[in-house]
Design an enzyme around this catalytic site. Structure first.
Site, PDB file in Angstrom:
ATOM      1  N   ASP A 141      -4.955  -3.801 -18.117  1.00  0.00           N
ATOM      2  CA  ASP A 141      -3.740  -2.704 -18.614  1.00  0.00           C
ATOM      3  C   ASP A 141      -4.024  -1.992 -19.612  1.00  0.00           C
ATOM      4  O   ASP A 141      -2.943  -1.613 -20.890  1.00  0.00           O
ATOM      5  CB  ASP A 141      -2.330  -3.182 -18.485  1.00  0.00           C
ATOM      6  CG  ASP A 141      -1.859  -4.299 -16.836  1.00  0.00           C
ATOM      7  OD1 ASP A 141      -2.646  -3.784 -15.661  1.00  0.00           O
ATOM      8  OD2 ASP A 141      -1.317  -5.065 -16.840  1.00  0.00           O
ATOM      9  N   GLU A 163       5.237   7.250  -8.924  1.00  0.00           N
ATOM     10  CA  GLU A 163       4.147   6.728  -8.862  1.00  0.00           C
ATOM     11  C   GLU A 163       3.599   7.490  -7.893  1.00  0.00           C
ATOM     12  O   GLU A 163       2.182   7.914  -8.543  1.00  0.00           O
ATOM     13  CB  GLU A 163       4.178   5.042  -8.792  1.00  0.00           C
ATOM     14  CG  GLU A 163       4.867   4.395 -10.105  1.00  0.00           C
ATOM     15  CD  GLU A 163       4.106   2.635  -9.611  1.00  0.00           C
ATOM     16  OE1 GLU A 163       3.200   2.356  -8.637  1.00  0.00           O
ATOM     17  OE2 GLU A 163       5.225   2.230  -9.865  1.00  0.00           O
ATOM     18  N   GLY A 188       0.586  -0.805   0.036  1.00  0.00           N
ATOM     19  CA  GLY A 188       0.460   0.155  -0.119  1.00  0.00           C
ATOM     20  C   GLY A 188       0.772   1.699  -0.023  1.00  0.00           C
ATOM     21  O   GLY A 188       0.609   2.750   0.466  1.00  0.00           O
ATOM     22  N   SER A 189       2.524   1.415  -0.571  1.00  0.00           N
ATOM     23  CA  SER A 189       2.741   1.972  -0.673  1.00  0.00           C
ATOM     24  C   SER A 189       1.674   3.235  -1.499  1.00  0.00           C
ATOM     25  O   SER A 189       1.959   4.406  -1.443  1.00  0.00           O
ATOM     26  CB  SER A 189       4.250   2.504  -1.205  1.00  0.00           C
ATOM     27  OG  SER A 189       4.014   2.209  -2.377  1.00  0.00           O
ATOM     28  N   ASN A 190       0.625   3.049  -2.609  1.00  0.00           N
ATOM     29  CA  ASN A 190       0.705   4.312  -3.087  1.00  0.00           C
ATOM     30  C   ASN A 190      -0.961   5.012  -2.684  1.00  0.00           C
ATOM     31  O   ASN A 190      -1.086   6.159  -3.104  1.00  0.00           O
ATOM     32  CB  ASN A 190      -0.291   3.972  -4.950  1.00  0.00           C
ATOM     33  CG  ASN A 190       0.452   3.765  -5.976  1.00  0.00           C
ATOM     34  OD1 ASN A 190       1.951   5.043  -6.168  1.00  0.00           O
ATOM     35  ND2 ASN A 190       1.561   2.827  -5.811  1.00  0.00           N
ATOM     36  N   MET A 197      -4.786  -7.246  -6.833  1.00  0.00           N
ATOM     37  CA  MET A 197      -3.498  -7.396  -7.908  1.00  0.00           C
ATOM     38  C   MET A 197      -4.501  -9.398  -8.178  1.00  0.00           C
ATOM     39  O   MET A 197      -4.666 -10.818  -7.941  1.00  0.00           O
ATOM     40  CB  MET A 197      -2.977  -8.961  -6.719  1.00  0.00           C
ATOM     41  CG  MET A 197      -1.470  -7.809  -6.442  1.00  0.00           C
ATOM     42  SD  MET A 197      -0.963  -7.060  -7.462  1.00  0.00           S
ATOM     43  CE  MET A 197       0.135  -8.819  -8.769  1.00  0.00           C
ATOM     44  N   ARG A 198      -6.383  -8.371  -8.196  1.00  0.00           N
ATOM     45  CA  ARG A 198      -7.371  -9.449  -8.823  1.00  0.00           C
ATOM     46  C   ARG A 198      -7.903  -8.956 -10.748  1.00  0.00           C
ATOM     47  O   ARG A 198      -7.647  -7.484 -10.155  1.00  0.00           O
ATOM     48  CB  ARG A 198      -8.710  -9.790  -7.955  1.00  0.00           C
ATOM     49  CG  ARG A 198      -8.552 -10.112  -6.830  1.00  0.00           C
ATOM     50  CD  ARG A 198      -7.413 -11.226  -6.241  1.00  0.00           C
ATOM     51  NE  ARG A 198      -8.663 -13.054  -7.053  1.00  0.00           N
ATOM     52  CZ  ARG A 198      -7.768 -13.970  -7.190  1.00  0.00           C
ATOM     53  NH1 ARG A 198      -6.837 -14.358  -6.858  1.00  0.00           N
ATOM     54  NH2 ARG A 198      -8.846 -14.685  -7.562  1.00  0.00           N
ATOM     55  N   HIS A 213      -0.444   1.347 -13.088  1.00  0.00           N
ATOM     56  CA  HIS A 213       0.474   0.235 -13.791  1.00  0.00           C
ATOM     57  C   HIS A 213       2.251   0.765 -14.322  1.00  0.00           C
ATOM     58  O   HIS A 213       2.596   1.740 -13.839  1.00  0.00           O
ATOM     59  CB  HIS A 213       0.189  -0.207 -14.815  1.00  0.00           C
ATOM     60  CG  HIS A 213       0.762  -1.236 -15.190  1.00  0.00           C
ATOM     61  ND1 HIS A 213       0.274  -2.579 -15.308  1.00  0.00           N
ATOM     62  CD2 HIS A 213       1.771  -1.165 -16.450  1.00  0.00           C
ATOM     63  CE1 HIS A 213       1.637  -3.616 -15.756  1.00  0.00           C
ATOM     64  NE2 HIS A 213       2.182  -2.311 -16.638  1.00  0.00           N
TER      65      HIS A 213
HETATM   66  C1  GRF Z   1       2.968  -1.199  -8.022  1.00  0.00           C
HETATM   67  O1  GRF Z   1       3.857  -1.037  -8.474  1.00  0.00           O
HETATM   68  C2  GRF Z   1       1.456  -0.519  -8.660  1.00  0.00           C
HETATM   69  O2  GRF Z   1       1.774   0.544  -9.980  1.00  0.00           O
HETATM   70  C3  GRF Z   1       1.192  -1.924  -8.878  1.00  0.00           C
HETATM   71  O3  GRF Z   1       1.167  -2.412  -7.935  1.00  0.00           O
HETATM   72  C4  GRF Z   1       2.326  -1.767  -7.055  1.00  0.00           C
HETATM   73  C5  GRF Z   1       1.822  -1.608  -6.130  1.00  0.00           C
HETATM   74  O4  GRF Z   1       2.612  -1.099  -4.334  1.00  0.00           O
HETATM   75  N1  GRF Z   1       0.180  -1.793  -9.674  1.00  0.00           N
HETATM   76  P1  GRF Z   1       1.923  -0.455  -3.373  1.00  0.00           P
HETATM   77  O5  GRF Z   1       1.370  -1.111  -2.737  1.00  0.00           O
HETATM   78  O6  GRF Z   1       1.480   1.082  -4.326  1.00  0.00           O
HETATM   79  O7  GRF Z   1       3.122  -0.290  -2.424  1.00  0.00           O
END
Ligand code: GRF
Length: 216
Positions: free
Chosen positions: A147, A176, A14-16, A92-93, A111
């Protein structure tokens, strides 16, 4: 200002999500993060969101007979929280056309590659193997094809001689965290419109800010 009630869907660290939560703390941000939802109850990001005081929920895909049953539960949770907009952030689904249809024009994904190059997984390994000199990341609207979908924002990074998938991935990830909040801000404030496969400025608005320059 009415803020768009947004759910962030995650499966992992969950860094994004963190970057979106931080941006949404600004009083003028046009979206509020009303829910963080994971398909993995043990996702580290879920615990972080909870600690930050954000509403969290988990819908464990493993307990369902199939994709549609799982998605119907997701949909019920999203409706319960009166969610208007979804940001996929490492979720991831893959979704069925039914679920994507529910959120058409209201769901973004990030992405870790410059789409349409490197759809799918292991993007940094593949970029290194191909010897490309520029790599990056993309925020796009979600359509039934994986994608694909109108591109809202991209950032490019250089590929350096001594890069490994990890160092390149870290350079991409930093971007990102820049472009996802930027993209959500512009979409949630209605400053962009979708024209076919292109995301353009709404009348009187420019999308020039959506193209981040290459950074070291
Ligand atoms: C990121 O690289 C995003 O682009 C991809 O999955 C990763 C998720 O990373 N879809 P985080 O969980 O946001 O750190």
């Amino acid at each position: 200002m009415t803020r768009l009630r947004t759910a962030i869907l995650i499966s992992g660290r969950g860094s994004n999500m963190d970057a979106l939560l931080a941006a949404a703390r600004a009083p003028d941000f046009p979206a509020e993060i009303a829910l963080v939802l994971s398909n993995r109850p043990d996702a580290p990001g879920l615990a972080k969101a909870k600690a930050a005081g954000v509403a969290v929920a988990a819908v464990d895909h493993k307990i369902y007979a199939g994709r549609e049953e799982f998605e119907r539960s997701l949909q019920l949770v999203l409706e319960t929280y009166r969610i208007d907009f979804i940001c996929l952030a490492g979720f991831m689904r893959l979704f069925t056309p039914w679920f994507i249809g529910q959120w058409s024009g209201r769901m973004l994904n990030i992405h870790p590659a410059l789409l349409p190059s490197y759809r799918g997984l292991h993007t940094h390994e593949r970029a290194l193997a191909d010897g490309v000199k520029i790599h990056g990341c993309t925020v796009h609207f979600v359509v039934p094809e994986m994608d694909e979908g109108p591109i809202v924002a991209q950032a490019a990074v250089p590929v350096l001689d001594d890069d490994t998938p990890d160092t390149l991935g870290a350079r991409v990830l930093a971007q990102e965290h820049v472009i996802y909040p930027l993209a959500l801000r512009l979409v949630a404030s209605g400053k962009v419109r979708v024209a076919g496969n292109r995301v353009l400025g709404a009348p009187g608005e420019s999308t020039d800010a959506l193209v981040a320059p290459a950074v070291l």
